[in-house]
Design a protein around this motif. Structure first.
Motif, mmCIF file in Angstrom:
data_model
loop_
_atom_site.group_PDB
_atom_site.id
_atom_site.type_symbol
_atom_site.label_atom_id
_atom_site.label_comp_id
_atom_site.label_asym_id
_atom_site.label_seq_id
_atom_site.Cartn_x
_atom_site.Cartn_y
_atom_site.Cartn_z
ATOM 1 N N GLU A 11 -4.846 9.227 0.818
ATOM 2 C CA GLU A 11 -6.339 9.383 -0.462
ATOM 3 C C GLU A 11 -7.527 9.238 0.730
ATOM 4 O O GLU A 11 -8.802 10.056 -0.023
ATOM 5 C CB GLU A 11 -6.184 9.392 -1.988
ATOM 6 C CG GLU A 11 -6.870 10.149 -3.064
ATOM 7 C CD GLU A 11 -6.203 9.921 -4.201
ATOM 8 O OE1 GLU A 11 -7.615 9.462 -4.873
ATOM 9 O OE2 GLU A 11 -5.578 9.786 -4.336
ATOM 10 N N LEU A 24 -7.345 -0.012 -7.841
ATOM 11 C CA LEU A 24 -5.673 0.729 -7.732
ATOM 12 C C LEU A 24 -5.089 -0.396 -8.720
ATOM 13 O O LEU A 24 -4.964 -1.160 -8.018
ATOM 14 C CB LEU A 24 -4.923 1.175 -6.389
ATOM 15 C CG LEU A 24 -5.647 2.286 -5.628
ATOM 16 C CD1 LEU A 24 -5.247 1.768 -4.048
ATOM 17 C CD2 LEU A 24 -5.502 3.447 -6.239
ATOM 18 N N ASP A 64 -1.536 6.595 -1.151
ATOM 19 C CA ASP A 64 -3.557 5.769 -1.348
ATOM 20 C C ASP A 64 -3.525 6.308 -0.159
ATOM 21 O O ASP A 64 -4.933 6.102 -0.152
ATOM 22 C CB ASP A 64 -3.058 4.941 -1.989
ATOM 23 C CG ASP A 64 -2.742 4.780 -3.845
ATOM 24 O OD1 ASP A 64 -2.726 6.062 -4.457
ATOM 25 O OD2 ASP A 64 -2.097 3.445 -3.751
ATOM 26 N N SER A 84 0.622 -0.813 -0.380
ATOM 27 C CA SER A 84 0.264 -0.050 -0.285
ATOM 28 C C SER A 84 1.073 1.741 -0.608
ATOM 29 O O SER A 84 1.833 1.441 0.182
ATOM 30 C CB SER A 84 -0.650 0.387 1.522
ATOM 31 O OG SER A 84 -1.789 -1.137 1.214
#
Length: 153
Positions: free
Chosen positions: A32, A146, A29, A25
């Protein structure tokens, strides 16, 4: 008992990593997903790395991931390393000597019992429990949108 923002988001980072299990991760991200700054998350990440909850993978395609299984991380474990103070009243602090009742106060005993009950409940929940309680968590956090980031062990 009120937990700090740091504890709140530390738990959320762990939940994100758990929901993204098997993949790396990126901090950007995670930031966000929770509408936070990267800088704030980096600050929160430090004690999680130091205490072995999260590991970082450096490099262009790096990121973070859980350092141990989500079912092995209790909420109590996280709270213990992210909170600085569990003083529910003045008498829990070092200057309690000013109170003539400090050794025999019913309030002190009741608050200690309440705090221990709080810790016991937190110890009964894991990061896995929180993620499993919300089956659509990956979608809610935008993880499914993603690109896949997998690092070698």
């Amino acid at each position: 008992m009120r937990l700090t923002r740091q504890t709140n988001y530390a738990i959320r980072i762990l939940m994100y990593c758990s929901a993204n299990e098997g993949r790396l991760s990126r901090i950007s991200d995670i930031a966000e997903a929770y509408t936070l700054s990267d800088l704030f998350l980096f600050k929160i990440l430090q004690p999680l790395v130091e205490h072995g909850f999260v590991e970082t993978v450096r490099g262009r395609h790096g990121g973070v991931r859980l350092a141990k299984p989500a079912e092995a991380i209790s909420l109590f474990d996280v709270v213990r390393v992210t909170e600085d103070n569990f003083a529910m009243a003045e008498c829990f602090e070092n200057d309690a000597a000013d109170c003539p009742l400090v050794e025999s106060c019913g309030l002190n005993a009741a608050l200690r019992q309440a705090l221990n009950a709080f810790f016991e409940v937190l110890a009964g929940y894991t990061i896995r429990d929180l993620v499993d309680a919300k089956p659509d968590m990956r979608n809610l956090l935008g993880i499914d949108d993603l690109p896949v980031r997998v690092a070698a062990n």
